[in-house]
Scaffold this motif. Structure first.
Motif, mmCIF file in Angstrom:
data_model
loop_
_atom_site.group_PDB
_atom_site.id
_atom_site.type_symbol
_atom_site.label_atom_id
_atom_site.label_comp_id
_atom_site.label_asym_id
_atom_site.label_seq_id
_atom_site.Cartn_x
_atom_site.Cartn_y
_atom_site.Cartn_z
ATOM 1 N N ASN A 110 45.990 33.006 -6.518
ATOM 2 C CA ASN A 110 47.043 32.171 -7.017
ATOM 3 C C ASN A 110 48.218 31.551 -6.437
ATOM 4 N N LEU A 111 48.033 32.335 -5.282
ATOM 5 C CA LEU A 111 49.362 31.975 -3.999
ATOM 6 C C LEU A 111 48.363 30.780 -3.526
ATOM 7 N N GLU A 112 47.081 31.322 -2.899
ATOM 8 C CA GLU A 112 46.783 30.544 -1.916
ATOM 9 C C GLU A 112 46.264 29.314 -2.390
ATOM 10 N N ALA A 113 46.132 29.119 -3.448
ATOM 11 C CA ALA A 113 45.180 28.385 -4.333
ATOM 12 C C ALA A 113 47.032 27.391 -4.888
ATOM 13 N N ARG A 114 47.570 27.951 -4.764
ATOM 14 C CA ARG A 114 49.254 26.705 -4.911
ATOM 15 C C ARG A 114 49.927 26.079 -3.446
ATOM 16 N N PHE A 115 49.762 27.150 -2.164
ATOM 17 C CA PHE A 115 50.012 26.873 -1.413
ATOM 18 C C PHE A 115 48.925 26.758 -0.305
ATOM 19 N N GLY A 116 48.044 27.221 -0.097
ATOM 20 C CA GLY A 116 46.635 26.002 0.316
ATOM 21 C C GLY A 116 46.145 27.046 1.232
ATOM 22 N N GLU A 160 44.707 26.784 3.996
ATOM 23 C CA GLU A 160 44.915 26.766 5.766
ATOM 24 C C GLU A 160 46.350 27.302 5.911
ATOM 25 N N LYS A 161 47.096 26.385 5.036
ATOM 26 C CA LYS A 161 48.792 26.459 5.490
ATOM 27 C C LYS A 161 48.253 27.847 5.304
ATOM 28 N N MET A 162 48.195 29.345 4.378
ATOM 29 C CA MET A 162 48.357 30.458 4.532
ATOM 30 C C MET A 162 48.057 30.884 5.637
ATOM 31 N N GLU A 163 46.502 30.919 6.334
ATOM 32 C CA GLU A 163 46.024 31.578 7.342
ATOM 33 C C GLU A 163 47.032 30.742 8.316
ATOM 34 N N THR A 164 48.067 29.819 8.565
ATOM 35 C CA THR A 164 48.205 29.424 9.428
ATOM 36 C C THR A 164 49.830 29.838 10.227
ATOM 37 N N LEU A 165 50.365 30.491 8.651
ATOM 38 C CA LEU A 165 51.801 31.132 8.083
ATOM 39 C C LEU A 165 51.019 32.250 8.883
ATOM 40 N N LEU A 166 50.411 33.019 8.401
ATOM 41 C CA LEU A 166 50.286 34.619 8.608
ATOM 42 C C LEU A 166 49.914 34.269 10.093
ATOM 43 N N ASP A 167 49.090 33.596 11.142
ATOM 44 C CA ASP A 167 48.859 33.585 12.807
ATOM 45 C C ASP A 167 50.429 33.327 13.147
ATOM 46 N N LEU A 168 51.569 32.071 12.282
ATOM 47 C CA LEU A 168 52.378 31.620 13.055
ATOM 48 C C LEU A 168 53.289 33.155 13.257
ATOM 49 N N LEU A 169 53.180 33.959 12.065
ATOM 50 C CA LEU A 169 54.068 35.305 11.416
ATOM 51 C C LEU A 169 53.657 36.747 12.477
ATOM 52 N N THR A 170 52.316 36.575 12.919
ATOM 53 C CA THR A 170 52.139 37.408 13.992
ATOM 54 C C THR A 170 52.962 37.439 15.387
ATOM 55 N N GLU A 171 52.127 35.904 15.094
ATOM 56 C CA GLU A 171 52.738 35.278 17.331
ATOM 57 C C GLU A 171 54.266 35.345 16.992
#
Length: 143
Positions: A114-120, A122-133
């Motif tokens: 549900n969160l991915e459907a609303r947020f996107g 691709e944006k979720m993957e980018t966010l997780l990558d950025l947070l890891t970095e």
């Protein structure tokens, strides 16, 4: 100094609380806290863990983890594993813990979807990558 609404620690806390809200609701239904769920989720991977590894993987302070382990053990959701050297307390998920995991994992998947459907996605993957970095950069600064 940045305004409070643009301060990274505050923004991260607001995002954490917003994303945890639906999880808390579901966890309340099965009598688990968010922290207890993190422990169950790690142990559900099937590998017995010592407290040090659990604290790191679950992002919990050792004193908090000790209380959580005691509670989960008293509720027969986890059990101690006999260790040959006896110096490290290792625990694994118990059958009742597997049942709790099974109850929550489908609900957690739906919350993520549900969160991915609303947020996107691709944006979720980018966010997780950025947070890891960001974490890696911040940890490197400690050296």
């Amino acid at each position: 100094m940045k305004s409070l609404d643009r301060a990274l620690p505050i923004a991260l806390l607001h995002a954490r609380e917003a994303t945890l809200k639906p999880f808390r609701h579901e966890l309340d239904q099965i009598d688990l806290t968010v922290q207890q769920w993190r422990v169950i989720r790690v142990l559900a991977e099937g590998k017995a863990c010592c407290a040090t590894e659990l604290a790191e993987r679950c992002v919990l302070m050792p004193p908090s983890l000790s209380r959580i382990l005691k509670n989960l053990s008293e509720r027969a959701l986890i059990e101690r594993v006999d260790d040959s050297d006896g110096r490290r307390r290792r625990v694994k998920i118990a059958p009742a813990g597997v049942k709790k995991y099974d109850e929550m994992s489908g609900k957690a998947s739906r919350i993520y979807e549900n969160l991915e459907a609303r947020f996107g996605v691709e944006k979720m993957e980018t966010l997780l990558d950025l947070l890891t970095e960001l974490r890696e950069v911040a940890e490197a600064e400690k050296l």
